[in-house]
Write an enzyme that holds these catalytic residues in place. Structure first.
Site, PDB file in Angstrom:
ATOM      1  N   SER A  92     -33.011  -9.961  -8.814  1.00  0.00           N
ATOM      2  CA  SER A  92     -33.815 -10.608 -10.069  1.00  0.00           C
ATOM      3  C   SER A  92     -35.408 -10.872  -9.717  1.00  0.00           C
ATOM      4  O   SER A  92     -35.975 -10.675 -10.658  1.00  0.00           O
ATOM      5  CB  SER A  92     -33.127 -12.151 -10.014  1.00  0.00           C
ATOM      6  OG  SER A  92     -31.859 -12.102 -10.350  1.00  0.00           O
TER       7      SER A  92
ATOM      8  N   ARG B 236     -26.538  -6.185  -0.080  1.00  0.00           N
ATOM      9  CA  ARG B 236     -27.110  -5.020  -0.285  1.00  0.00           C
ATOM     10  C   ARG B 236     -27.479  -4.444   0.931  1.00  0.00           C
ATOM     11  O   ARG B 236     -27.632  -3.233   0.932  1.00  0.00           O
ATOM     12  CB  ARG B 236     -28.346  -5.351  -1.329  1.00  0.00           C
ATOM     13  CG  ARG B 236     -27.983  -5.766  -2.763  1.00  0.00           C
ATOM     14  CD  ARG B 236     -29.189  -6.568  -3.407  1.00  0.00           C
ATOM     15  NE  ARG B 236     -29.327  -7.865  -2.663  1.00  0.00           N
ATOM     16  CZ  ARG B 236     -29.901  -8.682  -3.258  1.00  0.00           C
ATOM     17  NH1 ARG B 236     -30.621  -8.596  -4.353  1.00  0.00           N
ATOM     18  NH2 ARG B 236     -29.957 -10.268  -2.745  1.00  0.00           N
TER      19      ARG B 236
ATOM     20  N   LYS C 157     -34.679 -24.692  -5.775  1.00  0.00           N
ATOM     21  CA  LYS C 157     -35.140 -23.485  -6.197  1.00  0.00           C
ATOM     22  C   LYS C 157     -35.793 -23.418  -7.600  1.00  0.00           C
ATOM     23  O   LYS C 157     -34.954 -23.979  -8.628  1.00  0.00           O
ATOM     24  CB  LYS C 157     -33.810 -22.384  -6.269  1.00  0.00           C
ATOM     25  CG  LYS C 157     -34.273 -21.046  -5.842  1.00  0.00           C
ATOM     26  CD  LYS C 157     -33.061 -20.342  -5.339  1.00  0.00           C
ATOM     27  CE  LYS C 157     -33.336 -18.962  -4.778  1.00  0.00           C
ATOM     28  NZ  LYS C 157     -32.128 -18.142  -4.720  1.00  0.00           N
TER      29      LYS C 157
ATOM     30  N   HIS D  21     -25.843  -7.369 -10.186  1.00  0.00           N
ATOM     31  CA  HIS D  21     -24.676  -8.724 -10.468  1.00  0.00           C
ATOM     32  C   HIS D  21     -23.567  -7.959 -11.432  1.00  0.00           C
ATOM     33  O   HIS D  21     -22.450  -8.258 -11.128  1.00  0.00           O
ATOM     34  CB  HIS D  21     -25.286  -9.699 -11.095  1.00  0.00           C
ATOM     35  CG  HIS D  21     -26.325 -10.408 -10.255  1.00  0.00           C
ATOM     36  ND1 HIS D  21     -27.722 -10.569 -10.834  1.00  0.00           N
ATOM     37  CD2 HIS D  21     -26.262 -10.999  -9.249  1.00  0.00           C
ATOM     38  CE1 HIS D  21     -28.406 -11.242  -9.851  1.00  0.00           C
ATOM     39  NE2 HIS D  21     -27.437 -11.518  -9.118  1.00  0.00           N
TER      40      HIS D  21
END
Ligand code: ADP
Length: 161
Positions: A129, A91, A40, A16
């Site tokens: 994460s 990614r 979430k 990040h």
């Protein structure tokens, strides 16, 4: 031009941070936007995540980067801040499908806000994460994955009782 980098950042990783620093070179102002997502379940509260990001940004001496907690539709919040761009990281191909869907929806909702994709650096292309949390839960070393300033706090939270 103001750009927003929305995400969950639960917690902020070196991946990040790399996107933040690269965006900071491209835009006049970058707002790292922690979007409240009731669906979430996050490990860290929005306030904790914002504090960690603020600490990391301060250490980088990036005067044109700040952090905010937002809610509602991302495009609405970005517009409210005067933002013209949404920055997202990609990614792998697995990110692409979701990002394409989001960006297309946002384009339909507000054609004046462009989504800009930055490709992850190879050394961070595996990093998320969730991976950090899994490694910590398994008793592994998370120091290679996180900005130095937040390692202690994250370690404590993830390994407590
Ligand atoms: P979200 O729940 O919105 O996907 P994340 O915090 O997981 O929030 O990610 C925010 C953005 O940062 C996403 O665009 C994601 O693809 C990107 N990102 C996450 N990890 C990395 C990384 N290691 N390198 C580059 N971009 C990343």
């Amino acid at each position: 031009m103001i750009a927003c980098y929305p995400g969950t950042f639960d917690p902020i990783t070196k991946g990040h941070l790399d996107i933040i620093l690269r965006a900071a070179k491209m835009f006049d102002e970058v707002v790292v936007l922690i979007m409240k997502n009731p669906r979430k379940k996050a490990t860290f509260t929005e306030e904790e995540r914002a504090k960690m990001i603020a600490t990391v940004i301060e250490k980088q001496n990036c005067a044109n980067v700040r952090v905010e907690v937002g809610s509602g539709l991302t495009v609405d919040y970005v517009k409210k801040l005067g933002g013209k761009a949404i920055v997202r990281g990609i990614r792998a191909v697995s990110d692409y499908e979701y990002e394409l869907q989001q960006a297309t929806a946002n384009q339909t909702l507000d054609p004046n806000i462009e989504t800009v994709f930055l490709i992850a650096k190879p050394e961070y292309s595996f990093l998320s994460s969730s991976i950090v949390k899994e490694v910590a839960l398994g008793g592994g070393d998370i120091t290679p994955f996180l900005p130095a300033e937040i390692i202690k706090d994250v370690q404590e939270e993830l390994t407590k009782g």
